[in-house]
Design a protein around this motif. Structure first.
Motif, PDB file in Angstrom:
ATOM      1  N   ASN A 122       0.839  -1.203   0.000  1.00  0.00           N
ATOM      2  CA  ASN A 122       0.000   0.000   0.000  1.00  0.00           C
ATOM      3  C   ASN A 122       0.866   1.242   0.000  1.00  0.00           C
ATOM      4  OD1 ASN A 122      -2.648  -1.281   0.331  1.00  0.00           O
ATOM      5  ND2 ASN A 122      -1.851  -1.926   2.319  1.00  0.00           N
ATOM      6  N   TYR A 124       0.798   5.202   0.581  1.00  0.00           N
ATOM      7  CA  TYR A 124       0.034   6.315   1.166  1.00  0.00           C
ATOM      8  C   TYR A 124       0.687   7.619   0.737  1.00  0.00           C
ATOM      9  CZ  TYR A 124      -1.907   2.868   4.504  1.00  0.00           C
ATOM     10  OH  TYR A 124      -2.526   1.792   5.092  1.00  0.00           O
ATOM     11  N   MET A 130      -6.470   4.571   5.788  1.00  0.00           N
ATOM     12  CA  MET A 130      -7.183   3.311   5.576  1.00  0.00           C
ATOM     13  C   MET A 130      -8.176   3.116   6.702  1.00  0.00           C
ATOM     14  SD  MET A 130      -5.736  -0.517   4.791  1.00  0.00           S
ATOM     15  CE  MET A 130      -4.789  -0.027   3.365  1.00  0.00           C
ATOM     16  N   HIS A 133     -10.888  -2.183   9.158  1.00  0.00           N
ATOM     17  CA  HIS A 133     -11.275  -3.373   8.382  1.00  0.00           C
ATOM     18  C   HIS A 133     -10.596  -4.582   9.012  1.00  0.00           C
ATOM     19  CE1 HIS A 133      -7.245  -2.438   6.949  1.00  0.00           C
ATOM     20  NE2 HIS A 133      -7.166  -3.733   6.683  1.00  0.00           N
ATOM     21  N   ASP A 135      -8.559  -8.312   7.950  1.00  0.00           N
ATOM     22  CA  ASP A 135      -7.932  -9.061   6.863  1.00  0.00           C
ATOM     23  C   ASP A 135      -8.535 -10.461   6.914  1.00  0.00           C
ATOM     24  OD1 ASP A 135      -6.435  -6.759   6.757  1.00  0.00           O
ATOM     25  OD2 ASP A 135      -4.524  -7.711   7.221  1.00  0.00           O
ATOM     26  N   PHE A 155      -1.363   3.784  13.623  1.00  0.00           N
ATOM     27  CA  PHE A 155      -1.989   2.497  13.302  1.00  0.00           C
ATOM     28  C   PHE A 155      -2.957   2.188  14.435  1.00  0.00           C
ATOM     29  CE2 PHE A 155      -1.629  -2.304  13.201  1.00  0.00           C
ATOM     30  CZ  PHE A 155      -2.263  -2.473  11.979  1.00  0.00           C
ATOM     31  N   LEU A 172       3.547   3.687  13.898  1.00  0.00           N
ATOM     32  CA  LEU A 172       4.425   2.799  13.133  1.00  0.00           C
ATOM     33  C   LEU A 172       5.400   3.667  12.349  1.00  0.00           C
ATOM     34  CD1 LEU A 172       2.042   0.021  11.720  1.00  0.00           C
ATOM     35  CD2 LEU A 172       3.385   0.039  13.839  1.00  0.00           C
ATOM     36  N   HIS A 189      -8.605  -3.130  12.167  1.00  0.00           N
ATOM     37  CA  HIS A 189      -7.460  -2.225  12.252  1.00  0.00           C
ATOM     38  C   HIS A 189      -7.519  -1.249  11.088  1.00  0.00           C
ATOM     39  CE1 HIS A 189      -6.256  -5.691   9.779  1.00  0.00           C
ATOM     40  NE2 HIS A 189      -5.552  -4.805   9.077  1.00  0.00           N
ATOM     41  N   VAL A 191      -5.583   2.794   9.460  1.00  0.00           N
ATOM     42  CA  VAL A 191      -4.560   3.845   9.521  1.00  0.00           C
ATOM     43  C   VAL A 191      -5.269   5.194   9.416  1.00  0.00           C
ATOM     44  CG1 VAL A 191      -2.499   4.813   8.394  1.00  0.00           C
ATOM     45  CG2 VAL A 191      -2.827   2.331   8.496  1.00  0.00           C
ATOM     46  N   ARG A 208       4.214   7.127   2.694  1.00  0.00           N
ATOM     47  CA  ARG A 208       4.428   5.901   3.461  1.00  0.00           C
ATOM     48  C   ARG A 208       4.132   4.702   2.575  1.00  0.00           C
ATOM     49  NH1 ARG A 208       0.777   2.590   6.676  1.00  0.00           N
ATOM     50  NH2 ARG A 208       2.072   1.396   8.106  1.00  0.00           N
ATOM     51  N   ASN A 210       3.454   0.469   3.008  1.00  0.00           N
ATOM     52  CA  ASN A 210       3.272  -0.648   3.932  1.00  0.00           C
ATOM     53  C   ASN A 210       3.139  -1.939   3.131  1.00  0.00           C
ATOM     54  OD1 ASN A 210       1.031  -2.539   5.367  1.00  0.00           O
ATOM     55  ND2 ASN A 210       2.459  -1.660   6.838  1.00  0.00           N
ATOM     56  N   THR A 212       1.998  -5.821   3.651  1.00  0.00           N
ATOM     57  CA  THR A 212       1.480  -6.858   4.553  1.00  0.00           C
ATOM     58  C   THR A 212       1.628  -8.197   3.864  1.00  0.00           C
ATOM     59  OG1 THR A 212      -0.850  -6.808   3.890  1.00  0.00           O
ATOM     60  CG2 THR A 212      -0.204  -5.379   5.709  1.00  0.00           C
ATOM     61  N   ARG A 214       0.932 -12.289   3.927  1.00  0.00           N
ATOM     62  CA  ARG A 214      -0.105 -13.215   4.398  1.00  0.00           C
ATOM     63  C   ARG A 214       0.076 -14.584   3.764  1.00  0.00           C
ATOM     64  NH1 ARG A 214      -4.909  -9.085   3.362  1.00  0.00           N
ATOM     65  NH2 ARG A 214      -3.869  -7.233   4.155  1.00  0.00           N
TER      66      ARG A 214
HETATM   67  O1  LIG Z   1      -0.851   0.307   6.180  1.00  0.00           O
HETATM   68  C1  LIG Z   1      -0.953  -0.418   7.170  1.00  0.00           C
HETATM   69  O2  LIG Z   1      -0.184  -0.321   8.124  1.00  0.00           O
HETATM   70  C2  LIG Z   1      -2.064  -1.428   7.253  1.00  0.00           C
HETATM   71  C3  LIG Z   1      -2.421  -2.024   5.932  1.00  0.00           C
HETATM   72  C4  LIG Z   1      -3.545  -2.988   6.062  1.00  0.00           C
HETATM   73  O3  LIG Z   1      -4.183  -3.088   7.065  1.00  0.00           O
HETATM   74  C5  LIG Z   1      -3.872  -3.883   4.940  1.00  0.00           C
HETATM   75  O4  LIG Z   1      -3.238  -3.805   3.878  1.00  0.00           O
HETATM   76  O5  LIG Z   1      -4.777  -4.708   5.099  1.00  0.00           O
END
Ligand SMILES: O=C(O)CCC(=O)C(=O)O
Ligand SMILES: [Fe+2]
Length: 216
Positions: A122, A124, A130, A133, A135, A155, A172, A189, A191, A208, A210, A212, A214
């Protein structure tokens, strides 16, 4: 200097909610630059950075690129079904190793063997944020591992029961990892805020990023 984090001393890991661990300064400067360079390469077409449209017509303010499987609201596909339709870029084995290392550090329970195979990246910029939501589009309940680069963000980490309070706000920073699993794997969670101009100079980044990681 107690309580001062000038980048030379790492703050200790903190459990923000049951099974949700914040690892400040997990990635050193060279690792941050390596990951950021990879993010820049991943963001290029085909199957590059895109704006995510939500089912009701809204747009997410972050721009996103996926690896391994392509996430869209709400599921996963092998191609950028809501982008240019190209096959999603492969998930690199090294990123899986980085994620497993973060899990091992977070929980201290020995070797992590999770076969990580998906990443959402992601970007930003400006006022991007964000909303709260979960995951929840993965079948696996393996820990989610997030790496932060560039500007500091707030966060917000809540509970699995709903978008509202109680929640904990943590900052963060570039290089921090955040790992959530167990009772927090499906916690809401988001942002709410990114602090402009707070990226370490070495990153050469405005905004920024990020990542993630998974397991499907
Ligand atoms: O940007 C973040 O720290 C969280 C991103 C997030 O929650 C997501 O991609 O599902
Ligand atoms: Fe998320």
């Amino acid at each position: 200097m107690e309580g001062v984090d000038d980048g030379l001393f790492r703050l200790p890991a903190a459990e923000v909610a049951p099974g949700a661990m914040h690892l400040p300064g997990h990635l050193d400067g060279p690792a941050q630059r390596e990951l950021l360079d990879a993010c820049r390469a991943w963001s290029r077409p085909p199957a590059g950075l895109r704006t995510v449209r939500m089912p009701r017509g809204g747009r997410m303010s972050v721009r996103q690129v996926c690896l391994g499987l392509h996430w869209y609201p709400y599921g996963y596909a092998r191609t950028a079904v809501d982008g240019d339709g190209a096959p999603v870029k492969p998930f690199p084995a090294w990123l899986g190793r980085w994620a497993r290392r973060a899990v091992e550090e977070a929980y201290g329970k020995g070797p992590c063997t999770v076969p990580y195979d998906i990443a959402l990246v992601n970007f930003y910029e400006g006022r991007a944020r964000m909303g709260m939501h979960r995951d929840s589009d993965e079948r696996s309940r393996a820990p989610v591992v997030s790496f932060s680069l560039g500007d500091t963000c707030v966060f917000r980490f809540g509970t699995p029961s709903g978008r509202g309070r109680p929640w904990t706000d943590v900052e963060l920073r570039s290089g921090d990892a955040f790992v959530f699993a167990g009772p927090s794997r499906l916690a809401y969670h988001g942002v709410p805020r990114v602090r402009p101009g707070t990226a370490p100079p070495g990153t050469g980044l405005r905004g920024r990023v990020n990542v993630t990681v998974r397991a499907r």
